[in-house]
Design an enzyme around this catalytic site. Structure first.
Site, PDB file in Angstrom:
ATOM      1  N   GLU A  19       0.069  -0.880   5.926  1.00  0.00           N
ATOM      2  CA  GLU A  19       1.150  -0.297   6.742  1.00  0.00           C
ATOM      3  C   GLU A  19       0.937   1.192   6.919  1.00  0.00           C
ATOM      4  O   GLU A  19       1.118   1.729   8.013  1.00  0.00           O
ATOM      5  CB  GLU A  19       2.518  -0.567   6.106  1.00  0.00           C
ATOM      6  CG  GLU A  19       3.698  -0.336   7.049  1.00  0.00           C
ATOM      7  CD  GLU A  19       4.158   1.115   7.169  1.00  0.00           C
ATOM      8  OE1 GLU A  19       4.836   1.456   8.141  1.00  0.00           O
ATOM      9  OE2 GLU A  19       3.825   1.929   6.285  1.00  0.00           O
ATOM     10  N   ASP A  66       0.853  -1.195   0.000  1.00  0.00           N
ATOM     11  CA  ASP A  66       0.000   0.000   0.000  1.00  0.00           C
ATOM     12  C   ASP A  66       0.887   1.243   0.000  1.00  0.00           C
ATOM     13  O   ASP A  66       2.068   1.179   0.350  1.00  0.00           O
ATOM     14  CB  ASP A  66      -0.955   0.031   1.208  1.00  0.00           C
ATOM     15  CG  ASP A  66      -0.247   0.150   2.552  1.00  0.00           C
ATOM     16  OD1 ASP A  66       0.818  -0.479   2.733  1.00  0.00           O
ATOM     17  OD2 ASP A  66      -0.752   0.885   3.440  1.00  0.00           O
TER      18      ASP A  66
HETATM   19  N1  BES Z   1       8.720   3.244   5.469  1.00  0.00           N
HETATM   20  C1  BES Z   1       8.109   4.138   6.396  1.00  0.00           C
HETATM   21  C2  BES Z   1       8.852   4.239   7.711  1.00  0.00           C
HETATM   22  C3  BES Z   1      10.216   4.893   7.657  1.00  0.00           C
HETATM   23  C4  BES Z   1      10.389   6.089   7.025  1.00  0.00           C
HETATM   24  C5  BES Z   1      11.267   4.312   8.311  1.00  0.00           C
HETATM   25  C6  BES Z   1      11.630   6.682   7.003  1.00  0.00           C
HETATM   26  C7  BES Z   1      12.498   4.897   8.314  1.00  0.00           C
HETATM   27  C8  BES Z   1      12.684   6.092   7.641  1.00  0.00           C
HETATM   28  C9  BES Z   1       6.680   3.684   6.668  1.00  0.00           C
HETATM   29  O1  BES Z   1       6.006   3.321   5.487  1.00  0.00           O
HETATM   30  C10 BES Z   1       5.906   4.832   7.267  1.00  0.00           C
HETATM   31  O2  BES Z   1       5.671   5.781   6.563  1.00  0.00           O
HETATM   32  N2  BES Z   1       5.510   4.734   8.549  1.00  0.00           N
HETATM   33  C11 BES Z   1       4.695   5.747   9.165  1.00  0.00           C
HETATM   34  C12 BES Z   1       4.040   5.231  10.404  1.00  0.00           C
HETATM   35  C13 BES Z   1       2.766   4.463  10.189  1.00  0.00           C
HETATM   36  C14 BES Z   1       2.166   4.073  11.523  1.00  0.00           C
HETATM   37  C15 BES Z   1       1.762   5.198   9.358  1.00  0.00           C
HETATM   38  C16 BES Z   1       5.524   6.934   9.598  1.00  0.00           C
HETATM   39  O3  BES Z   1       6.694   6.767   9.963  1.00  0.00           O
HETATM   40  O4  BES Z   1       4.974   8.021   9.566  1.00  0.00           O
HETATM   41 MN    MN Z   2       7.149   2.070   4.283  1.00  0.00          MN
HETATM   42 MN    MN Z   3       5.343   5.220   4.480  1.00  0.00          MN
END
Ligand code: BES
Ligand code: MN
Ligand code: MN
Length: 453
Positions: free
Chosen positions: A150, A86
């Site tokens: 995710e 996604d």
């Molecule tokens: N891939 C990201 C997380 C990420 C971003 C890890 C940059 C390390 C560096 C992931 O898809 C993401 O965007 N996670 C969200 C949290 C989620 C609970 C919606 C975030 O970090 O905002």
């Molecule tokens: Mn991600």
């Molecule tokens: Mn992300």
């Protein structure tokens, strides 16, 4: 044929296929794209079917989970690959140089929503697996769990994990959904921040009012909300919510010194973002601020009249979405409670406050002496010719803490993205170098992990 020759000979095909996946607008947050999210799941499922691998789509109350497995010998180690198909919403569309779901390759980069986060990175795993299968070189067992939620908090995946512990048994979890320092400096992520996310509503009068008749005599909820938000941080950039820092791990000076040895060029950081100076909590470097310190940020704020021209109005309500990034030992639930209590306490009598929690999650740290870390470091050393640097990143992947809790498994965060990929932003991209280098490195990971285990 060797695995590397297979990769070399199929680069064009690998790229075309990824572009096809990127054309599917699998935005999990927006129900308008529900069918597209499913199409992306079907696309991935078909990849495994083509390779003759056992694969299933698991329905959830939300978007489906794709699960595949290939057990060559139960005595051999098992790698569980996790990723997400996604993507974030592509808004604002007008800021994209080319449409987000019509990928283009320009300057050696693929431009599309999801190019780096996480379709491009998850697809490297499928292609690495393909290369190993086609050359009869898969050295261990492998399981794939690729989800479609995710970006909206992985709630249904956590249910799936709790119900399928046996099925998911493995020796390590491998994830590519993070950054490397640069294309010259490989790194492995050993820390992710947690998240607490709330939406607040501040209500003043029971209806919108004429700002002349009532201005200056009735409290304006937008003015008040701004004051309340401003008070959440002091001049030192510290968060003022009582108890907020109570559980924050205090890291020894040597650990911090070590972190700061990682290459980081403040000038190019500022240039890239078009800012004259960086800003953050006093007493910490930029690397420390993203890696080991918690934060509080307004992600959106609205209320009153925002249309064309000027409408004189004293609004009844003001709203904001606020995120807090957390570090190890802070609990997302506890921080949300502390925020809620404090925010209600600081509300003046002329307004009423509502706080609504959204999804959140816990931070994680991955030990560098784990077998999986060693295998990943060896794999990167082999492709880069350099030892990777362990880094703590500011983003969140809450399911990593859940993997640790429910499956007692460490996740190896061997991502290949760059900060300049602009994930979640307009013109997201993923470098071709990163895509192909990732595929190659992943094949080495399997080899080294099997040897080390
Ligand atoms: N891939 C990201 C997380 C990420 C971003 C890890 C940059 C390390 C560096 C992931 O898809 C993401 O965007 N996670 C969200 C949290 C989620 C609970 C919606 C975030 O970090 O905002
Ligand atoms: Mn991600
Ligand atoms: Mn992300």
């Amino acid at each position: 044929m060797t695995t590397l020759t297979y990769i070399e000979e199929n680069k064009g095909k690998f790229l075309d296929e990824l572009l096809a996946l990127l054309r599917i607008p699998s935005v999990s947050a927006d129900s308008k794209f529900k069918d597209d999210v499913r199409s992306a799941a079907e696309f991935i499922k078909a990849q495994f079917e083509d390779l003759g691998t056992e694969v299933e789509i698991f329905e959830t109350e939300g978007h489906p989970i794709v699960y595949a497995e290939h057990i060559i010998d139960p005595m051999l180690p098992t790698v569980l690959v996790y990723g997400h198909y996604d993507v974030q919403p592509a808004d604002p569309y007008e800021l994209w140089d080319s449409p987000p779901f019509e990928p283009v390759v320009k300057d050696e980069k693929i431009f599309a929503r999801g190019a780096a986060d996480d379709k491009g990175q998850v697809y490297m795993h499928i292609k690495a697996y393909e290369a190993l299968i086609k050359t009869d070189s898969l050295p261990c067992n492998v399981k794939f769990m690729i989800e479609g939620e995710e970006e909206v908090g992985s709630h249904n995946l956590s249910v799936f994990i709790k119900q399928n512990k046996e099925k998911l048994s493995a020796d390590v979890i491998l994830i590519s959904d993070t950054h490397i320092i640069s294309n010259d400096t490989p790194s492995i992520t050993v820390g992710l921040r947690g998240l607490s996310y709330v939406e607040v509503e501040v209500t003043g009068p029971n209806r919108d009012l004429h700002s002349g008749t009532f201005g200056g005599v009735v409290g304006n909820p937008i003015n008040t909300l701004c004051r309340m938000i401003a008070s959440l941080q002091n001049e030192k950039g510290e968060i003022t919510i009582p108890g907020f820092y109570d559980k924050v791990e205090v890291l020894p000076r040597e650990y911090r010194d070590q972190m700061n040895l990682a290459p980081f060029d403040l000038e190019s950081f500022k240039n890239d973002l078009g800012i004259d100076s960086e800003k953050g909590e006093e007493g910490y470097t930029t690397i420390e601020r993203t890696g080991i310190r918690p934060t509080l940020d307004v992600n959106g704020i609205w209320g009153g009249y925002t249309g064309e021209g000027a409408k004189t109005v004293l609004p009844s309500k003001a709203h904001a979405k606020i995120s807090m990034r957390l570090v190890p030992n802070q609990s997302s639930e506890e921080i949300t409670e502390l925020f809620t209590k404090h925010f209600k306490e600081i509300a003046p009598n002329h307004v009423k406050v509502r706080v609504r929690p959204h999804h959140g999650g816990e931070a994680s740290v991955i030990p560098t002496d784990a077998a999986g870390y060693k295998a990943a470091a060896k794999a990167m050393k082999k492709t880069w010719g350099k030892e990777p640097i362990p880094t703590r990143e500011g983003g969140s992947i809450p399911i990593v803490a859940l993997f640790q809790k429910e499956l007692s498994l460490d996740s190896i965060l061997m991502g290949f993205g760059l900060q300049e990929d602009a994930i979640h932003s307009p013109n997201e991209s993923y470098g071709l170098f990163n895509y192909y280098r990732g595929i190659e490195t992943i094949t080495h990971f399997y080899q080294f992990f099997t040897e080390i285990k």
